[in-house]
Design a protein around this motif. Sequence first.
Motif, mmCIF file in Angstrom:
data_model
loop_
_atom_site.group_PDB
_atom_site.id
_atom_site.type_symbol
_atom_site.label_atom_id
_atom_site.label_comp_id
_atom_site.label_asym_id
_atom_site.label_seq_id
_atom_site.Cartn_x
_atom_site.Cartn_y
_atom_site.Cartn_z
ATOM 1 N N ILE A 922 0.816 -1.209 0.000
ATOM 2 C CA ILE A 922 0.000 0.000 0.000
ATOM 3 C C ILE A 922 0.849 1.257 0.000
ATOM 4 C CG2 ILE A 922 -1.986 -1.093 1.076
ATOM 5 C CD1 ILE A 922 -1.117 0.120 3.713
ATOM 6 N N GLY A 923 2.122 1.132 0.393
ATOM 7 C CA GLY A 923 2.998 2.297 0.329
ATOM 8 C C GLY A 923 3.078 2.881 -1.064
ATOM 9 N N GLY A 924 3.040 2.016 -2.072
ATOM 10 C CA GLY A 924 3.064 2.502 -3.445
ATOM 11 C C GLY A 924 1.846 3.340 -3.781
ATOM 12 N N ASP A 925 0.670 2.949 -3.242
ATOM 13 C CA ASP A 925 -0.540 3.722 -3.471
ATOM 14 C C ASP A 925 -0.463 5.082 -2.783
ATOM 15 O OD1 ASP A 925 -1.788 1.749 -5.013
ATOM 16 O OD2 ASP A 925 -2.415 0.681 -3.210
ATOM 17 N N PHE A 926 0.175 5.137 -1.626
ATOM 18 C CA PHE A 926 0.299 6.406 -0.923
ATOM 19 C C PHE A 926 1.247 7.352 -1.660
ATOM 20 C CE2 PHE A 926 -0.551 4.080 3.341
ATOM 21 C CZ PHE A 926 -1.884 3.976 3.006
ATOM 22 N N VAL A 927 2.388 6.809 -2.122
ATOM 23 C CA VAL A 927 3.387 7.660 -2.784
ATOM 24 C C VAL A 927 2.864 8.148 -4.137
ATOM 25 C CG1 VAL A 927 5.745 7.776 -3.682
ATOM 26 C CG2 VAL A 927 5.266 6.480 -1.596
ATOM 27 N N ALA A 928 2.463 7.208 -4.992
ATOM 28 C CA ALA A 928 1.826 7.536 -6.292
ATOM 29 C C ALA A 928 2.667 8.473 -7.145
ATOM 30 C CB ALA A 928 0.429 8.117 -6.060
ATOM 31 N N ILE A 929 3.981 8.372 -7.046
ATOM 32 C CA ILE A 929 4.891 9.167 -7.874
ATOM 33 C C ILE A 929 5.639 8.191 -8.771
ATOM 34 C CG2 ILE A 929 6.887 10.715 -7.858
ATOM 35 C CD1 ILE A 929 5.950 11.644 -5.067
ATOM 36 N N PRO A 930 5.428 8.200 -10.089
ATOM 37 C CA PRO A 930 6.014 7.183 -10.982
ATOM 38 C C PRO A 930 7.528 7.048 -10.863
ATOM 39 C CG PRO A 930 4.355 8.466 -12.136
ATOM 40 C CD PRO A 930 4.553 9.139 -10.814
ATOM 41 N N ASP A 931 8.240 8.143 -10.586
ATOM 42 C CA ASP A 931 9.691 8.065 -10.496
ATOM 43 C C ASP A 931 10.160 7.281 -9.273
ATOM 44 O OD1 ASP A 931 10.281 9.470 -12.804
ATOM 45 O OD2 ASP A 931 10.170 11.420 -11.810
ATOM 46 N N LEU A 932 9.282 7.063 -8.308
ATOM 47 C CA LEU A 932 9.674 6.401 -7.063
ATOM 48 C C LEU A 932 9.032 5.027 -6.885
ATOM 49 C CD1 LEU A 932 9.466 9.434 -4.580
ATOM 50 C CD2 LEU A 932 11.521 8.457 -5.608
ATOM 51 N N VAL A 933 7.873 4.805 -7.495
ATOM 52 C CA VAL A 933 7.150 3.548 -7.314
ATOM 53 C C VAL A 933 7.549 2.574 -8.416
ATOM 54 C CG1 VAL A 933 4.905 2.453 -7.119
ATOM 55 C CG2 VAL A 933 5.245 4.768 -6.223
ATOM 56 N N VAL A 934 8.113 1.444 -8.010
ATOM 57 C CA VAL A 934 8.686 0.479 -8.943
ATOM 58 C C VAL A 934 7.697 -0.664 -9.171
ATOM 59 C CG1 VAL A 934 10.625 -1.112 -9.307
ATOM 60 C CG2 VAL A 934 10.983 1.055 -8.103
ATOM 61 N N PRO A 935 7.513 -1.130 -10.406
ATOM 62 C CA PRO A 935 6.635 -2.296 -10.641
ATOM 63 C C PRO A 935 7.044 -3.476 -9.754
ATOM 64 C CG PRO A 935 7.265 -1.306 -12.712
ATOM 65 C CD PRO A 935 8.076 -0.609 -11.662
ATOM 66 N N HIS A 936 6.061 -4.243 -9.355
ATOM 67 C CA HIS A 936 6.295 -5.311 -8.387
ATOM 68 C C HIS A 936 7.418 -6.254 -8.836
ATOM 69 C CE1 HIS A 936 5.117 -7.756 -4.956
ATOM 70 N NE2 HIS A 936 5.269 -8.818 -5.724
ATOM 71 N N ASP A 937 8.396 -6.425 -7.948
ATOM 72 C CA ASP A 937 9.510 -7.356 -8.149
ATOM 73 C C ASP A 937 10.397 -7.019 -9.350
ATOM 74 O OD1 ASP A 937 8.873 -8.751 -5.913
ATOM 75 O OD2 ASP A 937 8.097 -10.523 -6.931
ATOM 76 N N ASP A 938 10.366 -5.753 -9.808
ATOM 77 C CA ASP A 938 11.285 -5.324 -10.873
ATOM 78 C C ASP A 938 12.561 -4.821 -10.186
ATOM 79 O OD1 ASP A 938 12.702 -4.196 -12.944
ATOM 80 O OD2 ASP A 938 10.963 -3.209 -13.847
ATOM 81 N N PHE A 939 13.463 -5.736 -9.873
ATOM 82 C CA PHE A 939 14.633 -5.377 -9.072
ATOM 83 C C PHE A 939 15.618 -4.504 -9.855
ATOM 84 C CE2 PHE A 939 13.006 -9.155 -6.909
ATOM 85 C CZ PHE A 939 12.981 -8.693 -5.600
ATOM 86 N N ASP A 940 15.712 -4.690 -11.158
ATOM 87 C CA ASP A 940 16.596 -3.830 -11.941
ATOM 88 C C ASP A 940 16.149 -2.377 -11.836
ATOM 89 O OD1 ASP A 940 18.129 -5.970 -12.703
ATOM 90 O OD2 ASP A 940 17.091 -6.277 -14.620
ATOM 91 N N ARG A 941 14.842 -2.163 -11.995
ATOM 92 C CA ARG A 941 14.307 -0.794 -11.883
ATOM 93 C C ARG A 941 14.486 -0.271 -10.451
ATOM 94 N NH1 ARG A 941 9.888 2.191 -13.928
ATOM 95 N NH2 ARG A 941 10.028 4.262 -12.980
ATOM 96 N N TRP A 942 14.286 -1.108 -9.475
ATOM 97 C CA TRP A 942 14.439 -0.731 -8.065
ATOM 98 C C TRP A 942 15.861 -0.212 -7.809
ATOM 99 C CZ3 TRP A 942 17.337 -2.460 -3.830
ATOM 100 C CH2 TRP A 942 16.850 -2.155 -2.554
ATOM 101 N N HIS A 943 16.851 -0.933 -8.330
ATOM 102 C CA HIS A 943 18.238 -0.512 -8.140
ATOM 103 C C HIS A 943 18.532 0.788 -8.893
ATOM 104 C CE1 HIS A 943 20.111 -3.614 -5.703
ATOM 105 N NE2 HIS A 943 19.391 -4.525 -6.338
ATOM 106 N N ARG A 944 17.947 0.954 -10.074
ATOM 107 C CA ARG A 944 18.199 2.185 -10.829
ATOM 108 C C ARG A 944 17.648 3.405 -10.099
ATOM 109 N NH1 ARG A 944 16.744 -1.040 -15.302
ATOM 110 N NH2 ARG A 944 14.705 -0.033 -15.463
ATOM 111 N N VAL A 945 16.436 3.270 -9.540
ATOM 112 C CA VAL A 945 15.843 4.376 -8.785
ATOM 113 C C VAL A 945 16.696 4.690 -7.560
ATOM 114 C CG1 VAL A 945 13.850 5.084 -7.412
ATOM 115 C CG2 VAL A 945 13.503 3.929 -9.600
ATOM 116 N N LEU A 946 17.102 3.644 -6.847
ATOM 117 C CA LEU A 946 17.899 3.852 -5.645
ATOM 118 C C LEU A 946 19.253 4.477 -5.997
ATOM 119 C CD1 LEU A 946 17.826 3.475 -2.615
ATOM 120 C CD2 LEU A 946 18.691 1.152 -2.904
ATOM 121 N N ASP A 947 19.871 4.005 -7.073
ATOM 122 C CA ASP A 947 21.168 4.557 -7.497
ATOM 123 C C ASP A 947 21.044 6.046 -7.828
ATOM 124 O OD1 ASP A 947 22.363 2.130 -7.167
ATOM 125 O OD2 ASP A 947 22.401 1.599 -9.296
ATOM 126 N N GLU A 948 19.988 6.409 -8.530
ATOM 127 C CA GLU A 948 19.825 7.814 -8.916
ATOM 128 C C GLU A 948 19.616 8.698 -7.693
ATOM 129 O OE1 GLU A 948 17.487 10.473 -12.303
ATOM 130 O OE2 GLU A 948 16.807 8.427 -11.838
#
Length: 994
Positions: A922-948
């Motif tokens: 539900i945290g993703g629903d609260f944030v609702a900012i595409p640059d921060l909310v990563v598709p479920h279990d997309d770890f590559d995208r998760w790391h890219r967001v965190l790196d940036e």
Amino acid sequence: MDSRLKQAEDLFAAGQIDEAKTRLVELLSERPDDAEVLNDLGVVAWRQGNANEAWEFLSKALARDPAHRDAVLNLVDVAKAQRRMPEALSAVEAYLERCPEDAEIAETVEALRREAVPKAKLAFVAAPGYESFLPAIVAHLAKRYEVRTCYTMQKLEIAEAAKWADLVWLEWANELAVGVTNEPGLLDRPHVVCRLHSYEAFAPFVGQIAWRRIDDLIFVAPHIRDIALAAHPAIGSAGTAIHVIPNGVDLEKFPFVERPRGKRLAFLGSINYKKGPMLLLHAFKALADADGDYTLHVAGSFQDGRYSLYFEQMIAALGLKGRVYFDGQIGDVPAWLADKHAIVCTSVLEGHPVGLLEAMACGLKPLIHNFVGARGLYPAEFVWNSIPEFVRMATRGDYAPKRYREYVERYGSLDRQLVRIEQVIERAILPSPDAVWTEAQKVRPDEAEPPPERPAPKRTEAESPSRAAPETRPAPAPLGQHWAFPPEAFDPDPAVRLRALADATNKQINAGRFDLVEASLDRVLRLSGYAIDNVLQQRVKLCQTKNDIPGIQALFKRAAFAAALRGADDAFFNYLYAMIYAEQLFARTPAYRFAVVDEDVNVFVRLAARQHPLAEFVRTRRVAPWKDGAGRPFRVGFLMEGLSLRQAASRLFFPLVEHDPGPETARFVYSRFSLAEEIAKREDYAATAQRFAAAGATVRCPDQPLSPARQLDFLVRAIVADGIDALVLQTAYFVPQFNFLAALRPARLQTAIDMQQPEYAADIDAVFTLGKSVFDIPSRTAPPIISLTRNADVASVRRADWGIPEDATLIVTANRAAKYVFPAFWREVEQALERHPEAWYMPLGLKEVGDLLPAGSPARARVVAPGYHADVMPFFKAADLYLNTFPLGAGSAVLEAMAAGLPVVTFASAYETPFSTQTVMIGGDFVAIPDLVVPHDDFDRWHRVLDELLSDAAFRARMKEAVLRRAEEFLPERVAPRFYDVLKEEYRKTQSGL
């Protein structure tokens, strides 16, 4: 009746409990043998929540007058709540001998006989002189179990105790443990618990113990556990269950004294190499140079003559004569501490030092050298690294005696230690082979005959049911070698079959035929209507050996339904609770994998509610429908699980209750817990109740602890009496009584909050969904009502206090410890930290990293686990970004992080999959900012967001602005008015038949 006694009883009836007790105590001083006065004092104590005191008064009343009927009935009520049925049974039987015509008491005796369980036998074994940590534990457990102590090195005495006991407790993993575990046959029968304190982890004994004979191993500190397991991996491979239970202090023996800042330092403990005596002397020298008024007082003896000579020489050489005092071994430690102001520890390594806890409990400031493991036990403000730090800590900084006491109350009390020890004991004890028969007798005592006398069979280790793992049990007999059931097992009379099956089950256990035991236990349960709790627990234990959580859930569901059919409401609710929490209670590694909504339970609860006596009460007393302008306020009730500030779900209600919706709306708050019971005192429910009351709400709590069924009765009657129009349930899933209450419909509109999973919803009209996951909710859905409950305008913690560089990029998370246990989460965090050496990570709510990160990981040094903190906002203010845990995420903590301006990295919910607690974020629903909310279990995208976020300060700043704007949507002044508007709209829909 004596006029003064009647006056006291009238005061009690009028609710003036304290005044009534004062009068009764005065009477008792004059008439100590008056059973009537003793009985009334027992009732008063019970009303005040003092169950043990109530038991003492009522027992004394019956000792004076065994035929005192009221005292008997009152004692039974206390016994049921305290699980002391065997003790109550003798008193009730004594009454019945004198008054055999009393049918109600005769029925009570039969009920107690069915519920009473024979006491398990515990033997505590220690070498002479090594039993000093045991007296309080032994005394506590002796209230519930048969207990023997065996403090000896004599093998025959230990063998006799082991033969007698169901459980053997080995104190210290030392040479005694080596001897008894390696002695053939000595520990074959009982369950074995061993406690390892500290020094044993560095001695050769641990490697010589036969760990396959130890069922449970208790460590007193997590760092001692880590050291021992790393040095001796055989412990982990032996199947021994591992526990960490810190030492505890009896707070009644170490009373708190509010004291001013002073200059008398205390040192408690013998002088030996482990205590860092040279550091003690030189640290104090630096302090004395800074301020010559300081003195050091040592309570303890020299265990090495060389230290005695060294201290004598160096005290003179350093000019410390007249400033260091040696008081030797102290008998009355609290009295000795009375004029001291701080407690010093200079150890190189400790387990969980009791002397520190004792001094802190009395109010002394702790000055603790950073010994190995200290950071995992104490807040950073109590720990020093260097001598200059020691001097600063002693002479400056806060001096808060009450805070030192509160630390011990929360983390180091004897009560806390005893509760956790008793949990280990409860899970360990299995009924003896004859216990199944004993329990079966209670079902039909008029027809039961005792089993024939036979010597206890000798069993090998592999045959012992207390420790035999599935892969080590004897193989099933080959085909053709069938078990020979006696003819009685096929008798037309179910009572005869039950007796025969119980006896056959005992024989199967003794023979090691576990391939047959499960089926036999299932048959006993079916024949007895799941009414024999010991058999049920033994069947559950067999499921545990296979980690079969769905099987355990099915057992408790059947037991719950059977209890409801025979009218045992308390058992019904307790078994349903065990079914819901089966994984947390019984799984080897709890992960909420089996947390599901069971539609069968929902249907059964609704059918049972329709037949319940409260159903007629609700139908005839429920308030008439409310209409706009009807001349009375719209009454809203908030039904809470408890009143703890620690629960995010509880804090959710603060903005709603504290918002003033105007005179046309009245607010009520309900809790099933009394403010007098232990959990309420420990977590200060009274403060929450006062906060709600100050906001203008009416707060309803029981005036004494209640059983589950009586909690239901209290809540339903209070809600109906208050004329509640709309009821808002904090949860209708985790608390079976709430689900049952909803089926009774005490309010005309019933709503619930979707706490991250679809609630039981058959009798809920509308659900306020925190996220978008509405597929599994058959009720109408309403907008989220969650709002911010923390003030973001606070000062941040100092990074230096936690050893974090000022120029580091600090990642923070806040969650319960249970949501940090997933290896996949730590694997990704470790990779991110290794890529970014400037990044540090702080998981709030986690007290230690333990084995969540590999011991050799370079990232480990940049993870600071600060434990639980009621106010997380100061930590958020010190951080740069927030990382949501997975696969189980946070909700309200994400909002609070956004309010602090922290960019939040989180997965989105996997709405395309069937509901699972590990796919809803539900945290993703609260944030609702595409640059921060990563598709479920997309770890590559998760790391890219965190790196940036870690490498690009400008991107971090943009995301900070974005989350601050988003957080404005959850401000209480916006959410609360919308909530009351929606509630009235939903009420109108319900009344119009929608």
